[in-house]
Write an enzyme that holds these catalytic residues in place. Structure first.
Site, PDB file in Angstrom:
ATOM      1  N   LYS A 185       0.886  -1.288  -0.028  1.00 31.68           N
ATOM      2  CA  LYS A 185      -0.027  -0.029   0.124  1.00 31.68           C
ATOM      3  C   LYS A 185       0.947   1.242  -0.130  1.00 31.68           C
ATOM      4  O   LYS A 185       1.968   1.327   0.186  1.00 31.68           O
ATOM      5  CB  LYS A 185      -0.934  -0.098   1.225  1.00 31.68           C
TER       6      LYS A 185
HETATM    7  C1  LIG Z   1      -5.561  -3.976   1.008  1.00 29.52           C
HETATM    8  C2  LIG Z   1      -6.840  -4.095   1.090  1.00 29.52           C
HETATM    9  C3  LIG Z   1      -7.662  -4.507   1.943  1.00 29.52           C
HETATM   10  C4  LIG Z   1      -7.261  -5.314   3.150  1.00 29.52           C
HETATM   11  O1  LIG Z   1      -5.860  -4.783   3.841  1.00 29.52           O
HETATM   12  P1  LIG Z   1      -4.777  -5.798   4.434  1.00 29.52           P
HETATM   13  O2  LIG Z   1      -4.063  -5.002   5.277  1.00 29.52           O
HETATM   14  O3  LIG Z   1      -3.987  -6.356   3.549  1.00 29.52           O
HETATM   15  O4  LIG Z   1      -5.584  -6.728   5.346  1.00 29.52           O
HETATM   16  C5  LIG Z   1      -9.147  -4.128   2.293  1.00 29.52           C
HETATM   17  N1  LIG Z   1      -9.587  -3.526   1.294  1.00 29.52           N
HETATM   18  C6  LIG Z   1      -8.995  -3.072   0.323  1.00 29.52           C
HETATM   19  C7  LIG Z   1      -9.731  -2.630  -0.947  1.00 29.52           C
HETATM   20  C8  LIG Z   1      -7.672  -3.646   0.013  1.00 29.52           C
HETATM   21  O5  LIG Z   1      -6.962  -3.119  -1.082  1.00 29.52           O
END
Ligand SMILES: *Cc1c(COP(=O)(O)O)cnc(C)c1O
Length: 394
Positions: A185
């Site tokens: 991210k």
């Molecule tokens: C990455 C993501 C999540 C979950 O995040 P994690 O930290 O990987 O558990 C939830 N929703 C969306 C749209 C994402 O891109």
């Protein structure tokens, strides 16, 4: 897009602070800690997003689960989500014992506020729009809709930290907003997430829920009561330290992404068959991706092949992708879930193998997204522009 590209001494210094003391947990350790990285991260998040409360969690998935719990969404409640998201959105709902219901997206690549009526039932409790690929859904209209129908609005802003709609941060429109800081991210902690809210009541519930229900107003760690049933979705100080250093870079990351986005967009100037994803407020786009539509699925598949031929990388064709689009989520269709609560919820779920989402299919089958990287040099960017032009002329 990913924060791991801009990683270095700032993160190292913050982690070293934690290693110097060995205070790895965010609670307790008051006699040895010299800093509370989780708390600092939460304060910085509140300051940057102009929101009252933030609570860090162990992941974005944990943040979504915590937000649902803190909003009282659980067994038997229907929750409306878009079919273009990451699997975590429906997982978090099912694991609260609630029922994910899909509604169509539109040319924003996000939930269409006008498509909710078609799937609304007396059991609908919440709507969880997803601000996909760094940009916003029509959050003003979704908010207005939820207010009118008495539904809880929770924003999955996991992919859109720092995005804004008309000057207001994404994640601050609903009862709660959720972010992810996983390893790919924009801001990363390795693994981490956060909920934000302006409601003190919901914040306190979330803060307790993510730490076994402990009441944190008691400063004596180990002697707290359990006001509510909770679970462990805590973040560690090591992860929070990384995220704190990363969060301080966010505005520079977004600024750089916007510069690259603009140059890439120029590559499409004289290509009439392209239309761009509609962004309700282009000024608030974090520009992690540049997403566009081809006139047909066939042409999209053709262009994907041509991108490969000219050696263009860092793009996504989401339609056949089994992480981000409903069509390939076969585990939903075959009910293959080992967890009892989710299995119980499944009894009340629609038969996902029979759900048709023709409008979403149409958009996603024609969508390609270019993923923007922070580390590209000007030469690499110009190279990409040339490759894109060549691919379309081939
Ligand atoms: C990455 C993501 C999540 C979950 O995040 P994690 O930290 O990987 O558990 C939830 N929703 C969306 C749209 C994402 O891109």
């Amino acid at each position: 897009m990913p924060g791991y590209e801009w990683f270095g001494d700032e993160e190292r210094r913050e982690i070293q602070d934690v290693l110097d003391t060995g205070a790895l947990g965010r609670y307790g350790f008051d006699n040895i800690r010299k800093d509370n990285k989780a708390k600092k991260f939460e304060e910085e998040l509140c300051r940057q997003l102009n929101v009252e409360y933030a609570h860090l969690c162990s992941s974005g998935t944990a943040a979504l689960s915590t937000a649902l719990a803190a909003c009282g969404v659980g067994a038997g409640d229907e929750v409306i989500i878009p079919p273009f998201t990451f699997v975590a959105t429906f997982e978090s709902i099912l694991f609260q014992g609630a029922i994910p219901i899909f509604a169509e997206i539109d040319d924003t690549l996000c939930l269409n506020p006008k498509a909710i009526d078609a799937v609304l039932t007396p059991r609908t409790k919440a709507v969880v729009p997803v601000h996909m690929c760094g940009a916003m859904s029509q959050i003003d209209k979704l908010k207005e809709y939820c207010a009118r129908k008495g539904l809880i609005l929770i924003e999955d802003a996991c992919q859109s930290l720092g995005g804004m709609f008309q000057g207001k941060a994404l994640g601050t429109f609903g009862e709660m907003g959720c972010f992810s800081f996983d390893s790919v991210k924009t801001v990363t902690c390795g693994e981490g997430g956060a909920i934000i809210t302006n409601s003190r009541e919901r914040y306190i519930l979330a803060d307790k829920y993510a730490d076994h229900g402990h009441d944190h107003t008691n400063p004596d760690r180990g002697k707290e009561d359990h006001d509510i049933l909770g679970i462990n979705y805590r973040i560690s100080e090591l992860n929070a330290a990384v995220g704190l250093a990363q969060l301080r870079k966010l505005s520079n990351m977004i600024a750089r992404q916007r510069e690259i986005h603009q140059v890439l967009q120029s590559a499409f100037k004289n290509i009439p068959e392209i239309t761009f994803r509609r962004i309700p407020d282009p000024n608030g786009d974090t520009c992690t991706f540049l997403s566009f539509f081809l006139p047909s699925e066939e042409r999209a598949i053709d262009i994907v092949a041509k991108f490969a031929e000219v050696g263009l990388d860092s793009w996504m064709y989401w339609y056949p992708n089994n992480w981000h689009y409903f069509k390939q989520w076969n585990h939903l269709k075959t009910l293959s879930v080992p967890a009892p609560i989710a299995t119980m919820a499944f009894k009340y779920c629609p038969d996902y193998s029979k759900i048709e989402l023709p409008v979403s299919d149409d958009y996603i089958s024609r969508t390609i997204s270019l993923a923007i990287r922070l580390t590209w040099s000007e030469e690499e960017i110009n190279n990409r522009v040339q490759k894109i032009k060549t691919a379309f002329l081939k």
